[in-house]
Scaffold this active site. Structure first.
Site, PDB file in Angstrom:
ATOM      1  N   SER A  32      57.378  80.149 116.909  1.00  0.00           N
ATOM      2  CA  SER A  32      56.727  79.025 116.235  1.00  0.00           C
ATOM      3  C   SER A  32      57.608  78.267 115.254  1.00  0.00           C
ATOM      4  O   SER A  32      57.175  77.234 114.729  1.00  0.00           O
ATOM      5  CB  SER A  32      55.462  79.511 115.512  1.00  0.00           C
ATOM      6  N   TYR A  53      45.036  78.027 112.603  1.00  0.00           N
ATOM      7  CA  TYR A  53      46.246  77.897 113.413  1.00  0.00           C
ATOM      8  C   TYR A  53      45.894  77.752 114.890  1.00  0.00           C
ATOM      9  O   TYR A  53      45.127  78.546 115.440  1.00  0.00           O
ATOM     10  CB  TYR A  53      47.096  79.140 113.213  1.00  0.00           C
ATOM     11  N   SER A  54      46.442  76.737 115.532  1.00  0.00           N
ATOM     12  CA  SER A  54      46.194  76.522 116.963  1.00  0.00           C
ATOM     13  C   SER A  54      47.431  75.918 117.609  1.00  0.00           C
ATOM     14  O   SER A  54      47.874  74.820 117.231  1.00  0.00           O
ATOM     15  CB  SER A  54      45.000  75.595 117.194  1.00  0.00           C
ATOM     16  N   ASN A  55      47.996  76.616 118.584  1.00  0.00           N
ATOM     17  CA  ASN A  55      49.164  76.107 119.301  1.00  0.00           C
ATOM     18  C   ASN A  55      48.863  74.816 120.054  1.00  0.00           C
ATOM     19  O   ASN A  55      49.775  74.032 120.351  1.00  0.00           O
ATOM     20  CB  ASN A  55      49.676  77.176 120.269  1.00  0.00           C
ATOM     21  N   GLY A  77      58.134  82.667 113.332  1.00  0.00           N
ATOM     22  CA  GLY A  77      57.665  82.662 114.705  1.00  0.00           C
ATOM     23  C   GLY A  77      57.413  84.061 115.233  1.00  0.00           C
ATOM     24  O   GLY A  77      58.172  84.979 114.933  1.00  0.00           O
TER      25      GLY A  77
END
Length: 384
Positions: free
Chosen positions: A92, A191-193, A335
């Protein structure tokens, strides 16, 4: 803040078990640096000895001097020295690179931070409780959009099955949009990719060029990062030198496997980059020094909201503010991807740190304890 990547062993390589293998792990003491770094070396050794990470790598810079330290072994099955500042999957941390490109486009007058994403991706974002006319570009970058996280819906709990699977960005988006919104845009932080998947698509729509090209030209090259790159489609390897990375292949069985080689396409603009601890620290330093963004856009990047990951953490636009035990904060990201976890960043007074371990917390023990130990080691690197 986990990008649960999936990776399995190469065909023909046996699944590894923890018992009997951890005893082969090298201690870092034999590779210790001068006494001035002894506190950090002890912390790295503890990540290996107490938390059971196979290897730990750190890069620390201050006043123009950079030091690289290591602990552990590059492999579980035999003793192999850990390469100083070796390549790892950056997970990340990619989000910060993506956010920088979006903010550069804002500075160029091509994107408005508070414009709806429908303006740039018309007709693309639709779903139950999801309205692209309400979600803004800022909310994507700050994880306040309410969009469901695609990584929760692509089978990452069984990493062995998807380790070598190629994902198209629009298939990942479809996996997310098949589920309802988590909350109204701007109502909270989560949190969201999917937010950064869309940020990558926005970059491609506005520039009419591939997101990997834009990140490479606008950020990696501009920052002078010689050991950071976006793996091309089909490339499942990591450049050498690198330590091996390990993960739980199937959460149901708990078997540990070699995750070094995998298809990272599901990470995309949210998590596909490969780098080194030294380059990640250098990137944070270059960003805070104002060499990648005009002052106005860097200031927007540093406008934060509370991020309930650990006490005191706050999230800006692809940038996290983390309090230090010695006072002040550092700015970075971090990440989590199967095989590797990375943490670190830079302070306003000139310090920068990059840290990597070669498994996700929880692979070899208690996940919360191990995650906090990694964060504490970063604090040690900044504060001693």
């Amino acid at each position: 803040m986990q990008i649960n990547t999936t990776s399995a062993v190469r065909k023909g390589v046996a699944v590894l078990t923890v018992a009997g293998l951890m005893s082969t792990t090298l201690t870092g003491a034999a590779m210790a640096d001068p006494p001035s770094n002894s506190a950090l070396q002890r912390s790295l050794d503890s990540l290996v000895g107490q938390e059971k990470f196979p290897a730990a790598l750190a890069s620390v810079s201050e006043r123009g001097r950079t030091t690289s330290l290591v602990a552990g072994s590059s492999r579980l099955d035999r003793q192999v020295p850990v390469p100083r500042d070796g390549y790892v999957r950056a997970g990340s941390n990619t989000k910060t690179f993506t956010a920088v490109v979006v903010l550069q486009l804002v500075a160029e007058g091509k994107v408005e931070l508070d414009a709806p994403i429908e303006k740039y991706l018309p007709g693309l974002v639709r779903g139950e409780g999801i309205d692209a006319n309400v979600i803004t570009v800022r909310q994507l970058l700050q994880h306040t959009s309410g969009l469901p996280n695609y990584t929760a819906h692509i089978g990452l709990d069984n990493f062995e099955e998807i380790q070598h699977k190629f994902f198209q960005p629009h298939d990942l988006l479809a996996a997310a949009l098949a589920h309802p919104a988590r909350f109204a845009p701007g109502a909270k932080w989560e949190y969201s990719n999917t937010n950064y998947l869309l940020a990558g698509l926005l970059i491609e729509r506005v520039t009419e060029r591939p997101v990997q090209e834009q990140i490479t030209e606008r950020v990696i090259n501009k920052a002078g990062l010689r050991h950071t790159y976006w793996p091309q489609p089909g490339d499942q390897t990591i450049r050498r030198p690198h330590p091996q990375g390990y993960t739980t292949g199937n959460h149901a069985t708990g078997d540990v496997i070699d995750a070094t080689e995998m298809d990272p396409s599901w990470g995309g603009a949210a998590g596909q980059l490969i780098s080194t601890p030294g380059d990640l620290a250098r990137f944070s330093r270059t960003l805070l020094d104002g060499k990648l963004l005009p002052a106005a856009q860097l200031a927007e990047m540093r406008k934060t909201v509370a991020a309930p990951v650990l006490p005191g953490w706050r999230y800006g636009l692809g940038l996290i503010s983390v309090p230090l035990s010695c006072g002040g904060v550092y700015w970075g990201h971090g990440g989590d991807i199967d095989g590797y976890e990375t943490r670190g960043g830079a302070t306003d007074d000139g310090r920068s740190v990059g840290l990597a371990v070669t498994a996700l917390p929880g692979t070899f023990g208690d996940a919360e304890q191990a995650a906090k130990a990694v964060v504490a080691t970063v604090d040690t690197a900044f504060c001693t």
